[in-house]
Motif scaffolding. Sequence first.
Motif, mmCIF file in Angstrom:
data_model
loop_
_atom_site.group_PDB
_atom_site.id
_atom_site.type_symbol
_atom_site.label_atom_id
_atom_site.label_comp_id
_atom_site.label_asym_id
_atom_site.label_seq_id
_atom_site.Cartn_x
_atom_site.Cartn_y
_atom_site.Cartn_z
ATOM 1 N N UNK A 52 -9.733 17.370 -30.691
ATOM 2 C CA UNK A 52 -10.656 18.162 -29.868
ATOM 3 C C UNK A 52 -10.458 19.659 -30.026
ATOM 4 N N UNK A 53 -11.216 20.407 -29.194
ATOM 5 C CA UNK A 53 -11.183 21.880 -29.278
ATOM 6 C C UNK A 53 -9.782 22.399 -28.986
ATOM 7 N N UNK A 54 -9.102 21.738 -28.049
ATOM 8 C CA UNK A 54 -7.759 22.189 -27.674
ATOM 9 C C UNK A 54 -6.787 22.010 -28.860
ATOM 10 N N UNK A 55 -6.912 20.849 -29.518
ATOM 11 C CA UNK A 55 -6.056 20.585 -30.680
ATOM 12 C C UNK A 55 -6.311 21.595 -31.788
ATOM 13 N N UNK A 56 -7.578 21.932 -31.984
ATOM 14 C CA UNK A 56 -7.918 22.920 -33.021
ATOM 15 C C UNK A 56 -7.347 24.292 -32.640
ATOM 16 N N UNK A 57 -7.480 24.645 -31.355
ATOM 17 C CA UNK A 57 -6.936 25.935 -30.887
ATOM 18 C C UNK A 57 -5.425 25.978 -31.133
ATOM 19 N N UNK A 58 -4.734 24.877 -30.853
ATOM 20 C CA UNK A 58 -3.279 24.838 -31.088
ATOM 21 C C UNK A 58 -2.969 24.998 -32.570
ATOM 22 N N UNK A 59 -3.760 24.318 -33.397
ATOM 23 C CA UNK A 59 -3.539 24.417 -34.849
ATOM 24 C C UNK A 59 -3.673 25.881 -35.308
ATOM 25 N N UNK A 60 -4.716 26.561 -34.797
ATOM 26 C CA UNK A 60 -4.957 27.958 -35.205
ATOM 27 C C UNK A 60 -3.758 28.826 -34.840
ATOM 28 N N UNK A 61 -3.248 28.609 -33.626
ATOM 29 C CA UNK A 61 -2.121 29.428 -33.163
ATOM 30 C C UNK A 61 -0.856 29.092 -33.950
ATOM 31 N N UNK A 62 -0.556 27.791 -34.048
ATOM 32 C CA UNK A 62 0.700 27.385 -34.707
ATOM 33 C C UNK A 62 0.741 27.805 -36.172
ATOM 34 N N UNK A 63 -0.417 27.815 -36.821
ATOM 35 C CA UNK A 63 -0.460 28.142 -38.253
ATOM 36 C C UNK A 63 -0.858 29.600 -38.506
ATOM 37 N N UNK A 64 -0.856 30.383 -37.458
ATOM 38 C CA UNK A 64 -1.146 31.827 -37.552
ATOM 39 C C UNK A 64 -2.424 32.107 -38.336
ATOM 40 N N UNK A 65 -3.460 31.312 -38.010
ATOM 41 C CA UNK A 65 -4.753 31.486 -38.695
ATOM 42 C C UNK A 65 -5.422 32.746 -38.145
ATOM 43 N N UNK A 66 -5.923 33.591 -39.048
ATOM 44 C CA UNK A 66 -6.561 34.837 -38.619
ATOM 45 C C UNK A 66 -8.078 34.794 -38.741
ATOM 46 N N UNK A 67 -8.623 33.807 -39.431
ATOM 47 C CA UNK A 67 -10.083 33.676 -39.520
ATOM 48 C C UNK A 67 -10.439 32.207 -39.742
ATOM 49 N N UNK A 68 -11.468 31.766 -39.028
ATOM 50 C CA UNK A 68 -11.901 30.362 -39.090
ATOM 51 C C UNK A 68 -13.322 30.331 -39.630
ATOM 52 N N UNK A 69 -13.550 29.442 -40.604
ATOM 53 C CA UNK A 69 -14.910 29.326 -41.150
ATOM 54 C C UNK A 69 -15.395 27.895 -40.962
ATOM 55 N N UNK A 70 -16.473 27.777 -40.231
ATOM 56 C CA UNK A 70 -17.059 26.454 -39.995
ATOM 57 C C UNK A 70 -18.080 26.201 -41.099
#
Length: 267
Positions: A52-70
């Motif tokens: 879900x959205x929460x899991x994706x948000x955690x992934x972004x934070x944990x992996x220090x993602x600076x830009x997301x492309x859908x």
Amino acid sequence: MQVLILGGTSEATALAQLLARRRDYQATMSLAGRTSEPAAQPIPVRIGGFGGAEGLANYLTENRISALIDATHPFAEQISKNAAAASEVTGVPVCALTRAPWTPIPGDNWTQVDSLVDAANAIGTKPKKVLLTVGRLGLASFLAAPQHNYVIRSIDPPADVGLPRVKVILDRPPFDAESEERLMRSYHIEVLVTKNSGGKATSGKLIAARNMGIPVIMVRQPARREIRTYTKPNDVMIWLARQAKILQAKEEAAEVADVPVETGDAE
Ligand code: NAP
């Protein structure tokens, strides 16, 4: 800069090819894991849902993602909603890379509908030979119209949903107009049912239907996501360059804030 691409489309792969040539971006491709043999990617791939959205948000934070492309398919509604929500929660900027929908031109005979069930009902009561190119996951909607002979084309074998008259063809795009015309002739197709996915890889069937006077039942794309949207991978690269500059400015501002302030103490 760490970049995450939500993929599963040829557009996502085209963007990955641009990013793979750059040393200033470390990009990862995320796939849902729906197809058994996904297209090869020039960048690292992770597979499976995030939770879900929460899991994706955690992934972004944990992996220090600076830009997301859908760069997911126009009909992949849930993951796009999750991407927008995760971006809002984490502050990671997001943009979409997608395809413009197809539009009818003179000679086309389209009936446009909003869902697969509406598409099933639009075929009519009289039994027909139908070419169904809607992916393998929405086939149960056609139980609403079991009287037809369905030729179903998909990349992986579909589950048996209980339709009585089905012929499955396994194949993967691209498909050109000539081969689509041959296919429609060989199965005596009377109606084509498709989702309005846009793009060139699967538009040959529309040309074939037009040439052969075959009516098309076209499922409209769901409402567009409310995020910055591009149709060309190069435009996403320009957007990424802008995000990199913003990130750098933020990091410089944070460094300045860390420098101890001169107190001007008296001797
Ligand atoms: P969906 O309904 O929007 O997504 C359902 C769930 O699948 C999402 O909530 C997410 O699970 C997971 N997911 C989807 N895309 C993902 C990705 N790229 N990376 C990681 N997890 C992903 O999606 P769908 O319509 O089933 O499509 C699945 C994938 O196939 C998409 O990536 C899409 O680009 C591709 N595709 C779809 C179609 C189509 O017609 N729908 C056609 C061609 C290709 P969690 O909530 O657990 O994170």
